[in-house]
Design a protein around this motif. Structure first.
Motif, short mmCIF file in Angstrom:
data_model
loop_
_atom_site.label_atom_id
_atom_site.label_comp_id
_atom_site.label_asym_id
_atom_site.label_seq_id
_atom_site.Cartn_x
_atom_site.Cartn_y
_atom_site.Cartn_z
N UNK A 132 -15.09 2.18 -18.61
CA UNK A 132 -14.91 1.67 -17.25
C UNK A 132 -15.11 0.15 -17.26
N UNK A 133 -14.12 -0.56 -16.73
CA UNK A 133 -14.19 -2.03 -16.73
C UNK A 133 -14.19 -2.64 -15.35
N UNK A 134 -13.52 -1.91 -14.43
CA UNK A 134 -13.11 -2.60 -13.20
C UNK A 134 -13.15 -1.65 -12.01
N UNK A 135 -13.50 -2.19 -10.84
CA UNK A 135 -13.32 -1.49 -9.57
C UNK A 135 -12.29 -2.31 -8.80
N UNK A 136 -11.36 -1.62 -8.11
CA UNK A 136 -10.37 -2.36 -7.31
C UNK A 136 -10.41 -1.86 -5.87
N UNK A 137 -10.46 -2.81 -4.94
CA UNK A 137 -10.42 -2.50 -3.51
C UNK A 137 -9.18 -3.13 -2.90
N UNK A 138 -8.83 -2.69 -1.69
CA UNK A 138 -7.65 -3.23 -1.00
C UNK A 138 -8.05 -3.63 0.43
N UNK A 139 -7.72 -4.84 0.84
CA UNK A 139 -8.12 -5.32 2.16
C UNK A 139 -7.08 -6.29 2.71
N UNK A 140 -6.39 -5.97 3.86
CA UNK A 140 -6.52 -4.75 4.63
C UNK A 140 -5.95 -3.59 3.83
N UNK A 141 -6.34 -2.39 4.22
CA UNK A 141 -5.87 -1.23 3.48
C UNK A 141 -4.61 -0.64 4.13
N UNK A 142 -3.51 -0.79 3.39
CA UNK A 142 -2.20 -0.42 3.93
C UNK A 142 -2.14 1.05 4.35
N UNK A 143 -2.31 1.95 3.39
CA UNK A 143 -2.14 3.39 3.70
C UNK A 143 -3.26 3.96 4.55
N UNK A 144 -4.34 3.22 4.70
CA UNK A 144 -5.39 3.66 5.63
C UNK A 144 -5.19 2.99 6.99
N UNK A 145 -3.97 2.59 7.29
CA UNK A 145 -3.65 2.16 8.64
C UNK A 145 -3.78 0.66 8.87
N UNK A 146 -3.93 -0.12 7.80
CA UNK A 146 -4.10 -1.57 7.98
C UNK A 146 -5.53 -1.91 8.39
N UNK A 147 -6.45 -1.01 8.07
CA UNK A 147 -7.86 -1.23 8.44
C UNK A 147 -8.47 -2.29 7.52
#
Ligand code: TLP
Length: 347
Positions: A132-147
């Protein structure tokens, strides 16, 4: 026919100011590091993100790919959400081109990954396992409604990752929407991340490009990966010039898109047959569905809306995505509500 195109904010075309800046842009060979306009954009981007350096890339997809390939080597693993754009919509590039294995955790409705689940997913030292090397997050989160993810949550994930010797990458394609919607500075939202990709060609309306930001050492590695991917673009200052205008003029106005998205959502919710997703819209994306008594699927309805000049995205069999952006005005909002009402009445 003039269309009101709500399929995505990727459909935005450059503003007159951008076209002028593009026409006048000073350019050079960027593979030699000699394009002054790209250099300026990269410096501006790094400064906005509070990072040491920036790298102009042709797309968000290449930004995320170059980032993940810079953090990981073949057989390494990235922990990411099962609704992450990188997992769903980037053609499996991280595994196809980088040999990077993904460990998908369920994205919660608010776009987060559960901290305990991240911790449990980190592999112990054992030759059976990938590293395990990396964690990736998404902001805003597209498929979660642009939250939008919060500063506190991003900090918590950053702290957890770093405690375990991992890096954190942020797919911040729409990070400015996240910052504006929460009234927080963008650098605070990305501070916990070792790298961030943000897009100029979505809500910021530039025609092409994203910027990957991180430490000098990280960007040096990403530069080589971008070259391997064929992303060394020579006199692309012509594109970067539009990106500079985007950063200078298109960020603060995003609040207008969010307010218009709210007005459009309220109008749609008042139409019999339309059910808004809970909480939608959080930023510039509206997700809604057809109510069960209606016999059609979203693709049929989208086709009929398009015949009346309104383009929407179908986001599932009976679900739509409508994305607000610079080229949609108040009159357009009224028009979309009218057309939706008519189409759903007619059947
Ligand atoms: N998203 C597009 C489609 O690919 C779905 C859209 O219309 O929303 N990260 C996130 C969160 C994105 O939403 C996108 C594009 C990307 C990365 C990729 O950016 P590009 O299209 O520039 O490669």
């Amino acid at each position: 026919m003039k269309f009101i195109d709500l399929r995505s904010d990727t459909v935005t075309v450059p503003t007159p100011d951008m076209r002028e800046a593009m026409a006048k842009a000073e350019v050079g060979d960027d593979v030699y590091g000699e394009d002054p306009t790209i250099n300026r954009l990269q410096e501006m981007a790094a400064e906005r993100m509070g990072k040491e350096a920036g790298l102009f890339v042709p797309s968000g997809t290449m930004g995320n790919l170059a980032a993940i390939l810079s953090h990981c080597t073949r057989g390494d693993e990235v922990i990411l959400g099962n609704k992450a754009h990188t997992f769903l919509y980037e053609a499996g590039g991280i595994s196809a081109l980088g040999g990077v294995h993904s460990y998908q955790l369920p994205n919660q409705p608010d776009g987060t990954l559960v901290l305990e689940e991240i911790e449990a997913a980190i592999r112990p030292e054992n030759p059976h396992f990938p590293i395990t090397r990396l964690v990736a997050l998404e902001n805003t989160h597209n498929r979660c409604g642009g939250v939008a993810l919060t500063v506190a949550y991003t900090r918590a994930v950053g702290a957890l990752a770093h405690q375990h010797g991992l890096k954190l990458h942020l797919d911040g394609a729409r990070i400015f929407n996240a910052a504006v919607s929460q009234g927080v500075p963008v650098h605070a939202l990305v501070e916990p991340a070792d790298s961030v990709t943000f897009c100029l060609s979505k809500a910021l309306s530039a025609p092409v490009g994203s910027v990957l930001c991180g430490s000098h050492e990280f960007i040096d590695r990403a530069l080589r990966i971008r070259k391997q991917l064929g992303g060394g673009m020579r006199q692309a200052g012509i594109l970067a010039a539009a990106g500079i205008v985007a950063l200078e003029t298109m960020v603060d106005r995003l609040a207008e898109d969010h307010a218009r998205a709210k007005r459009l959502a309220a109008g749609l919710a008042s139409i019999p047959g339309v059910i808004l997703d809970p909480g939608s819209p959080f930023t510039n994306m509206i997700f809604c569905s057809l109510s069960p008594e209606l016999p059609w699927n979203a693709a049929d309805v989208a086709k009929r809306l398009a015949q009346q000049g309104v383009k929407v995205g179908d986001a599932g069999r009976r679900r739509f995505r409508l994305v607000m952006h610079y080229w949609v005005g108040d009159e357009d909002v009224k028009q979309v509500i009218e057309v939706f009402t008519q189409v759903l009445k007619q059947g």
